[in-house]
Design a protein around this motif. Structure first.
Motif, short mmCIF file in Angstrom:
data_model
loop_
_atom_site.label_atom_id
_atom_site.label_comp_id
_atom_site.label_asym_id
_atom_site.label_seq_id
_atom_site.Cartn_x
_atom_site.Cartn_y
_atom_site.Cartn_z
N LEU A 188 32.87 16.84 61.82
CA LEU A 188 32.45 16.71 60.42
C LEU A 188 30.92 16.76 60.30
N ILE A 189 30.22 16.21 61.28
CA ILE A 189 28.76 16.22 61.23
C ILE A 189 28.23 17.66 61.24
N THR A 190 28.78 18.48 62.12
CA THR A 190 28.22 19.83 62.29
C THR A 190 29.00 20.90 61.55
N GLY A 191 30.26 20.62 61.22
CA GLY A 191 31.07 21.62 60.53
C GLY A 191 32.04 22.37 61.41
N GLY A 192 32.02 22.12 62.72
CA GLY A 192 32.97 22.81 63.60
C GLY A 192 32.99 22.19 64.98
N GLY A 193 34.03 22.51 65.77
CA GLY A 193 34.16 21.98 67.12
C GLY A 193 35.62 21.97 67.54
N VAL A 194 35.91 21.24 68.59
CA VAL A 194 37.28 21.15 69.11
C VAL A 194 37.76 19.70 69.04
N PRO A 195 38.87 19.43 68.34
CA PRO A 195 39.44 18.07 68.35
C PRO A 195 40.23 17.86 69.64
N LEU A 196 39.49 17.59 70.71
CA LEU A 196 40.05 17.70 72.06
C LEU A 196 41.25 16.79 72.28
N ASP A 197 41.22 15.58 71.71
CA ASP A 197 42.34 14.67 71.99
C ASP A 197 43.65 15.13 71.36
N ALA A 198 43.58 16.15 70.49
CA ALA A 198 44.79 16.66 69.85
C ALA A 198 45.22 18.02 70.41
N VAL A 199 44.51 18.50 71.44
CA VAL A 199 44.85 19.80 72.03
C VAL A 199 46.00 19.63 73.01
N ILE A 200 46.85 20.64 73.11
CA ILE A 200 47.98 20.64 74.07
C ILE A 200 47.41 20.65 75.50
N ALA A 201 48.04 19.85 76.38
CA ALA A 201 47.52 19.61 77.72
C ALA A 201 47.06 20.88 78.45
N ASP A 202 47.87 21.90 78.47
CA ASP A 202 47.55 23.10 79.25
C ASP A 202 46.29 23.82 78.76
N PHE A 203 45.88 23.54 77.55
CA PHE A 203 44.78 24.30 76.95
C PHE A 203 43.50 23.48 76.78
N MET A 204 43.49 22.24 77.30
CA MET A 204 42.32 21.38 77.11
C MET A 204 41.06 22.01 77.70
N ALA A 205 41.10 22.33 78.98
CA ALA A 205 39.90 22.88 79.62
C ALA A 205 39.52 24.22 78.99
N GLY A 206 40.53 25.00 78.63
CA GLY A 206 40.24 26.29 77.99
C GLY A 206 39.57 26.12 76.64
N SER A 207 39.93 25.06 75.91
CA SER A 207 39.29 24.83 74.61
C SER A 207 37.82 24.49 74.79
N VAL A 208 37.49 23.82 75.89
CA VAL A 208 36.08 23.47 76.14
C VAL A 208 35.31 24.73 76.58
N GLU A 209 35.94 25.59 77.36
CA GLU A 209 35.29 26.88 77.68
C GLU A 209 35.02 27.66 76.39
N TRP A 210 36.00 27.67 75.51
CA TRP A 210 35.88 28.38 74.22
C TRP A 210 34.72 27.81 73.40
N LEU A 211 34.55 26.49 73.47
CA LEU A 211 33.53 25.80 72.67
C LEU A 211 32.12 26.05 73.19
N THR A 212 32.00 26.37 74.47
CA THR A 212 30.69 26.47 75.11
C THR A 212 30.54 27.82 75.82
N PRO A 213 30.50 28.89 75.04
CA PRO A 213 30.55 30.24 75.63
C PRO A 213 29.21 30.65 76.24
#
Lengths: 333, 333
Positions: free
Chosen positions: B181-206
């Motif tokens: 909410l502060i920045t307007g975008g990001g990954v709600p990591l605690d709600a991501v499906i287990a298999d895709f957690m690390a991938g969501s962080v890669e996606w967030l930090t390209p």
């Protein structure tokens, strides 16, 4: 829970490998499989009686389990006709395929109109709690690997079978779709929401008799960057008393990660034990399970002996040698 | 992405603490907040102009952000009337509440009929990939904690602010609802499906410029058994070049886990570095951030000096002292 016993659907499996889910059920829970159903061209054979849907129902089968991988990610018309007939004949359906049964409106409609259940075991059906870390009664053993797909499930199933054959109290606790289909229930951990992973493992391995062992199916590896979070949730949610280290020594690199090397067994032992002792300070590494399928018998035995000598822990390939020595190693825990 | 700038909805906040999301926006992205909307009885005040919906729209506000926690897990009629009016007046809505905006049929209907968007930032909206572990260009810094809620987000935001004030290339990468909410975008990591957690962080930090820093918001702790898997996915998906250790030294036990003690900073350093170097062998621990809110100034400075002496790393409380020394420590990486 999926109702047993099963009729195993082998479809038009192009080879035996495509039917590895059915093979797992046949190998580890033969009492769950009363027959197989093969379509024209099927190249797999579990050595079970070939049955029609009607014959299997008459013999008591409750669920048709898709024991074969499909090609191309869709259910062929051939398969769907058979699955629809099975619902009409009185079967529930169970599947671990990526393509969900529930994504096919015709299957959903016929299941509903006939009061049958579609089990897509890749999809969690429980609202798992957040882990509370409270110690539980009973004992737990977890297999952890240097990499993914090194034999963790096989090791746990082999230990479970050995323990039950000895009259020990043991339960295999599945955390992936194949294990869930083999036993009829478990947690599809890789599909659980991040915050509830460790809680789902606590849910799966509740309080039990002091002399009861849960054999928890491992997933991923602390050293596999794609899935390591799932592995750590298993370690902290499972609170293992005993760890078995699993290795496949011929991999040139981590599965799917060409630039990553697998850790040594020493590093795996040290790292996993440090993490496991956060949740269970009494945790110990009791043995090593090596997948030696790419060695001949002589080389396999030599490798196992060398690892045992180096690591000072009972080291076996349960596929070649059985899991007795790993089970023996639990005695002191 | 959530459209900015925002009008901050403070509702009938019973105290300033209830409005901490709004406070975070005001503190860290003041340019995103052009005004506040307070209902009768509101006890919070961001020091922003009080505006009606119409005044804020006229001033350019695009999204009404719920900057306050609700009581009892439901939206009161008072709030809903205001939210409905906001949709009609031309606002999108954004919320990090457990109660989803989309669970209210009236909000959904009015949003659709007026072409507005409901942002429930706890719910992932992207199909994240599975992590591939491939090194990326640019630099990444991750804050890791001895426990949950010890100041990891604050540390990353303070470093980001300091770096941007110095004209450095830096981006705060949120992994939780407040940061999103502060920045307007990001990954709600605690709600991501287990298999895709690390991938969501890669996606967030390209991939990024070689001299660009991502300041990744940490989550949980490797030593918090409820959430450790999420933390490890951040470490392996984020491939950090630099780690900042975060501590809150007065906790009697781990948050929510009465029988668990927090690890020492030494153990945190050793364990996290070993895990981080699996994904990035060059990773270094650059500094320590201590939340000294429960100390007076003298005791706080004494504690910080003692930790710095013991650990041999720049040690600050960024709330008291700013993040300059932590940013300085990135220079050698």
């Amino acid at each position: 829970m999926i109702k047993t016993p099963y009729l195993l659907f082998l479809g038009d499996a192009p080879d035996a490998l495509a039917a590895k889910v059915a093979q797992g059920i046949k190998d580890w829970r033969p009492e769950n499989a009363i027959g197989q159903l093969r379509l024209a061209g099927c190249k797999a054979d579990m050595g079970l009686p070939d049955m029609t849907l009607e014959e299997a129902r008459a013999a008591g089968a409750e669920t048709l389990v898709i024991g074969v991988a499909n090609r191309g990610g869709v259910l062929s018309d051939l398969w769907r006709d058979c699955l629809l007939e099975a619902l009409v004949a009185g079967f529930d359906l169970a599947s671990g395929l990526h393509t969900l049964l529930r994504s096919y409106p015709d299957l959903v409609e016929v299941a509903q109109s006939h009061g049958r259940v579609l089990h897509d075991v890749r999809v969690p059906t429980v609202n798992y709690p957040i882990a509370n870390g409270v110690p539980r009664t009973g004992k737990r053993c977890l297999a952890v690997g240097t990499d993914c797909s090194v034999g963790k499930m096989y090791t746990a199933l082999a230990m479970d079978a050995t323990m039950r054959a000895r009259g020990m109290k043991a339960t295999f606790r599945p955390t992936g779709q194949t294990g869930i289909l083999i036993t009829g229930g478990g947690v599809p951990l890789d599909a659980v929401i991040a915050d509830f992973m460790a809680g789902s493992v606590e849910w799966l391995t509740p309080d039990n008799d002091p002399d009861h062992w849960d054999l928890i199916e491992g997933q991923g590896s602390l050293f596999h960057v794609s899935y390591s979070g799932v592995t750590l949730a298993l370690i902290h949610g499972g609170q293992p008393d005993a760890l078995v280290l699993c290795d496949e020594p011929t991999r040139p690199h981590m599965r799917g990660l060409p630039d990553y090397k697998a850790p040594s067994l020493e590093v795996l032992r040290e790292t996993t034990l440090a993490m496991a002792r956060v949740a269970n300070p009494a945790c110990q590494v009791v043995g090593i399970s090596v997948n030696t399928q790419h060695f001949n018998e002589t080389d396999a035995l030599a490798h196992l002996a060398a690892v045992e000598d180096r690591m000072g822990l009972p080291t076996v390939d349960p596929f070649r040698q059985g899991a007795d020595r790993l089970v023996d190693a639990l005695a002191g825990i």
